[in-house]
Design a protein around this motif. Structure first.
Motif, PDB file in Angstrom:
ATOM      1  N   SER A 119       4.241  -2.701  -0.245  1.00  0.00           N
ATOM      2  CA  SER A 119       2.825  -2.956  -0.528  1.00  0.00           C
ATOM      3  C   SER A 119       2.424  -4.379  -0.161  1.00  0.00           C
ATOM      4  O   SER A 119       3.244  -5.304  -0.135  1.00  0.00           O
ATOM      5  CB  SER A 119       2.556  -2.728  -2.016  1.00  0.00           C
ATOM      6  OG  SER A 119       1.221  -3.071  -2.355  1.00  0.00           O
ATOM      7  N   PHE A 124      -0.269   0.910  -1.827  1.00  0.00           N
ATOM      8  CA  PHE A 124       1.162   1.147  -2.048  1.00  0.00           C
ATOM      9  C   PHE A 124       1.598   2.408  -1.311  1.00  0.00           C
ATOM     10  O   PHE A 124       0.969   3.463  -1.429  1.00  0.00           O
ATOM     11  CB  PHE A 124       1.445   1.285  -3.541  1.00  0.00           C
ATOM     12  CG  PHE A 124       1.282   0.000  -4.298  1.00  0.00           C
ATOM     13  CD1 PHE A 124       2.385  -0.775  -4.602  1.00  0.00           C
ATOM     14  CD2 PHE A 124       0.035  -0.444  -4.679  1.00  0.00           C
ATOM     15  CE1 PHE A 124       2.245  -1.973  -5.281  1.00  0.00           C
ATOM     16  CE2 PHE A 124      -0.132  -1.644  -5.358  1.00  0.00           C
ATOM     17  CZ  PHE A 124       0.981  -2.410  -5.658  1.00  0.00           C
ATOM     18  N   THR A 266       2.418  -1.219   5.980  1.00  0.00           N
ATOM     19  CA  THR A 266       1.094  -0.754   5.635  1.00  0.00           C
ATOM     20  C   THR A 266       0.649   0.273   6.674  1.00  0.00           C
ATOM     21  O   THR A 266       1.315   0.470   7.694  1.00  0.00           O
ATOM     22  CB  THR A 266       0.093  -1.926   5.567  1.00  0.00           C
ATOM     23  OG1 THR A 266      -1.146  -1.472   5.019  1.00  0.00           O
ATOM     24  CG2 THR A 266      -0.157  -2.519   6.947  1.00  0.00           C
TER      25      THR A 266
END
Length: 346
Positions: A119, A124, A266
């Protein structure tokens, strides 16, 4: 079906598919040899000790994360609870609160596992992983799953209120530390898992501004190739100490990263990408003094909302074990840590 039973079945399925998962901090039993991993745990005082301290001139209350303003809902919940429990009433807190996940207020965290997470402090994810010997690496070509708050990582909203409008800071003495100093022994390595712990404070505005990302233990580094643990690192030795990664089929260390860097995965436009952010003393703070303390006061929220006699507002606190960090590894199973958050009027 109980959450624990579901997660055990999920883990077995992933092992059959030759997939593995990330990391946890608790006293548990582990079967299997993986680099990033997940374990069943009891998320209580045996694994995570959390104390929140707030200036006596403020009142505070903790609730599950929500995109809605929960101030009125808190007061309604308290009224209903006190009606049903006239001999054990509750109110807004003053002073300190030691977290007890069995308490009605904090029960939303009782199924917490610290696992499967990467994260930037706001979004997340659970990556797909591939085993390579004793190590694992992310397969960025496969779709990531969304991590679940208070299952895979800890997340709560803390509301503050006061009779006057003011700004609240997370104070410099806030601390996330191992219960015992890590050492390069099988027992000591467990507490070095704190090196992979991250905490973020996210603001209350519509854009969910990240007010803080905290790396509490850059003084700890685990060499995933040699299995050696270094502690007590200083500014001259923070650099060039990254995690293990797959370099064209060979496991190697990332030497372009240091322990004060925050690396994570991400998803941008459906593409999985690895990012790195370096501590800059503002939005990302690494506790470089080695005492596991935040080290500076950080303003996190202003009590800008008004209801009756009170001004109020809230922030979100997210806590996780970053799987891209060097200490998110098998040897760290069983580590424990203490978390102390000190909020005061700026």
């Amino acid at each position: 079906m109980k959450k624990r039973a579901k997660l055990k079945r999920k883990t077995i399925g992933k092992i059959v598919k030759n997939l593995i998962v990330l990391v946890t901090l608790a006293i548990v039993t582990f079967v299997g040899i993986f680099a990033w991993f997940k374990l069943d745990q009891e998320a209580d005082s045996s694994g995570i000790n959390i104390v929140s301290k707030v200036n006596e001139n403020l009142e505070f209350f903790i609730v599950a994360p929500s995109n809605e303003d929960q101030y009125s809902a808190i007061n309604t919940w308290l009224s209903t609870y006190n009606t049903n429990h006239p001999t054990a009433t509750k109110d807004w807190h003053k002073g300190s609160l030691t977290f007890d996940f069995s308490d009605a207020e904090l029960k939303f965290m009782e199924d917490l596992f610290l696992c499967e997470t990467t994260s930037d402090g706001k979004a997340f994810y659970i990556p797909k992983l591939v085993q390579n010997g004793a190590n694992a690496y992310v397969d960025a070509t496969e779709a990531f799953s969304d991590a679940v708050a208070n299952e895979n990582y800890m997340s709560f909203d803390i509301y503050f209120r006061s009779n006057v409008s003011c700004t609240i800071s997370l104070m410099s003495d806030s601390k996330i530390e191992p219960t015992a100093a890590p050492a390069n022994t099988d027992a000591g390595k467990k507490n070095a898992a704190v090196g992979a712990v991250r905490m973020a404070v996210v603001g209350s505005d519509a854009n969910s501004t990240r007010e803080l990302l905290w790396i509490p233990a850059p003084c700890v580094w685990y060499n995933g190739l040699t299995k050696d643990l270094s502690t007590g690192l200083t500014s001259s030795t923070f650099a060039g100490k990254g995690p293990v990664y797959n370099n064209n089929g060979t496991m190697a260390l990332r030497t372009d990263e240091g322990t004060t860097d925050h690396a994570y995965y991400t998803v941008v436009n459906n593409a999985n990408t690895r990012q790195k952010e370096s501590a800059n003393g503002t939005s990302i703070i690494a506790s470089t003094s080695g005492d596991y303390q935040l080290g500076k006061d950080v303003s996190v929220v202003s009590l800008s909302n008004h209801d009756g006699e009170y001004y109020y507002n809230h922030v979100r606190v997210n806590l996780w074990v970053e799987g891209e960090d060097a200490e998110a590894r098998l040897d760290m199973v069983g580590g424990k840590f203490n978390m102390f958050l000190d909020f005061d009027i700026a």
